[in-house]
Design a protein around this motif. Structure first.
Motif, short mmCIF file in Angstrom:
data_model
loop_
_atom_site.label_atom_id
_atom_site.label_comp_id
_atom_site.label_asym_id
_atom_site.label_seq_id
_atom_site.Cartn_x
_atom_site.Cartn_y
_atom_site.Cartn_z
N ALA A 1 35.21 -78.78 67.35
CA ALA A 1 35.96 -77.60 67.79
C ALA A 1 36.37 -76.71 66.63
CB ALA A 1 37.20 -78.05 68.57
N ASP A 2 36.00 -77.11 65.40
CA ASP A 2 36.31 -76.34 64.20
C ASP A 2 37.82 -76.20 64.00
OD1 ASP A 2 35.82 -74.99 61.86
OD2 ASP A 2 35.36 -73.07 62.82
N ASN A 3 38.56 -77.28 64.27
CA ASN A 3 40.00 -77.25 64.08
C ASN A 3 40.39 -77.38 62.62
OD1 ASN A 3 40.36 -76.99 66.82
ND2 ASN A 3 40.82 -79.15 67.17
N PHE A 4 39.43 -77.80 61.79
CA PHE A 4 39.69 -77.89 60.36
C PHE A 4 38.38 -77.73 59.59
CE2 PHE A 4 40.18 -82.01 62.55
CZ PHE A 4 38.98 -82.62 62.20
N ASP A 5 38.52 -77.43 58.30
CA ASP A 5 37.35 -77.22 57.43
C ASP A 5 36.81 -78.53 56.87
OD1 ASP A 5 37.60 -74.25 57.44
OD2 ASP A 5 39.47 -74.69 56.38
N ILE A 6 37.72 -79.49 56.70
CA ILE A 6 37.37 -80.75 56.06
C ILE A 6 38.26 -81.85 56.62
CG2 ILE A 6 38.93 -80.18 54.14
CD1 ILE A 6 37.14 -81.79 52.27
N ALA A 7 37.68 -83.02 56.84
CA ALA A 7 38.46 -84.18 57.28
C ALA A 7 38.65 -85.11 56.09
CB ALA A 7 37.76 -84.90 58.42
N MET A 8 39.90 -85.48 55.83
CA MET A 8 40.23 -86.38 54.73
C MET A 8 41.19 -87.43 55.27
SD MET A 8 40.76 -83.45 51.76
CE MET A 8 40.83 -84.57 50.36
N GLY A 9 41.36 -88.50 54.50
CA GLY A 9 42.29 -89.54 54.93
C GLY A 9 41.60 -90.85 55.24
N GLY A 10 40.75 -91.31 54.32
CA GLY A 10 40.07 -92.59 54.51
C GLY A 10 38.92 -92.52 55.49
N VAL A 11 38.22 -91.41 55.52
CA VAL A 11 37.09 -91.23 56.45
C VAL A 11 35.85 -91.93 55.90
CG1 VAL A 11 35.62 -89.57 57.64
CG2 VAL A 11 38.03 -89.04 57.24
N SER A 12 35.26 -92.80 56.71
CA SER A 12 34.03 -93.50 56.31
C SER A 12 32.80 -92.68 56.69
CB SER A 12 33.94 -94.87 57.00
OG SER A 12 35.01 -95.70 56.61
#
Length: 259
Positions: free
Chosen positions: A93-104
């Motif tokens: 949904a393009d709610n953010f540019d980048i996902a961070m926080g322990g993403v595998s």
């Protein structure tokens, strides 16, 4: 023939123009123009990310890394709350540019976007009450009737458990922040999660919970930053990671949360 050549020339010019426009309007350019980097985080996965409801703020290793990335780009960081079960939907949904926080890194996620260079290599390993840790050395030891395996929903932990556990009970606990208390209180026997998390939780529950061979996890995985599909943004993040690992700033932030 002349008309064909002219048509081909026009097609080539259109393609080059479209490519140039695409490059000129990269997401990185949009982020700079907007003045904010939108970072998706679950806020339930220390030491990577934790959302404090009392202060309405995030803290953790990847929170500090996100702030450092925003500073490198020259923009403010806007944290967007998400959850593991809806992470892909929020990403699409393009709610953010980048996902961070322990993403595998997973192939399912790779289909939707791009991953940065890996920041950590590890895998799934158990964490159990210290008195019982020798009971759960292998998958076969764990996958027995009567064993209670607890998992948080929607992420790689649940996927790994369901792929490997056929006889033991799998208990889904929706709150990844309090899930380790369930093991400590005896309401579950163990959890299989990333080795980095087992080491961290072992420190938080010293003498009560113990990580089981975190140096030799059951499988292989890597953590990275999950980016919307933009080569300019990926190139910047990769170069930023390279610089931070060489100038010591990555190590400095890492030491705060992991050492």
């Amino acid at each position: 023939m002349f008309r064909v050549l002219v048509s081909l020339a026009i097609a080539v010019l259109w393609t080059v123009s479209a490519h140039a426009q695409q490059v000129g309007n990269s997401r990185l350019d949009d982020i700079i123009k907007r003045g904010t980097l939108r970072v998706g985080m679950t806020g339930d996965y220390l030491p990577f990310t934790y959302y404090d409801k009392d202060t309405s703020k995030f803290r953790g290793f990847d929170v500090d890394m996100a702030e450092a990335l925003g500073k490198a780009i020259g923009v403010k960081v806007e944290f967007v709350k998400t959850a593991w079960p809806q992470l892909i939907k929020d990403f699409e949904a393009d709610n953010f540019d980048i996902a961070m926080g322990g993403v595998s890194i997973t192939l399912d996620r790779q289909k939707k976007g791009l991953f940065s260079a890996p920041i950590m290599r590890e895998g799934k390993t158990p964490i159990a009450r210290c008195a019982d840790k020798d009971k759960y050395e292998t998958i076969a030891d764990i996958d027995r009737a009567g064993t209670r395996v607890i998992v948080n929903p929607g992420g790689t932990n649940e996927r790994f458990a369901k792929a490997n556990i056929k006889n033991a009970e799998i208990k889904v606990w929706i709150d990844n922040v309090t899930i380790f208390e369930e093991i400590a209180k005896g309401n579950a026997d163990l959890m299989m999660t990333d080795a980095s998390e087992t080491r961290y939780q072992q420190k938080q529950h010293a003498g009560v919970l113990c990580a089981v061979h975190p140096e030799k996890p059951f499988d292989f995985s890597e953590k990275a930053y999950w980016l919307q599909r933009d080569v300019a943004l990926k190139a910047f993040v990769d170069q930023w990671l390279h610089i931070t690992t060489q100038d010591g700033s990555f190590k400095k932030i890492y030491a705060v949360w992991f050492d």
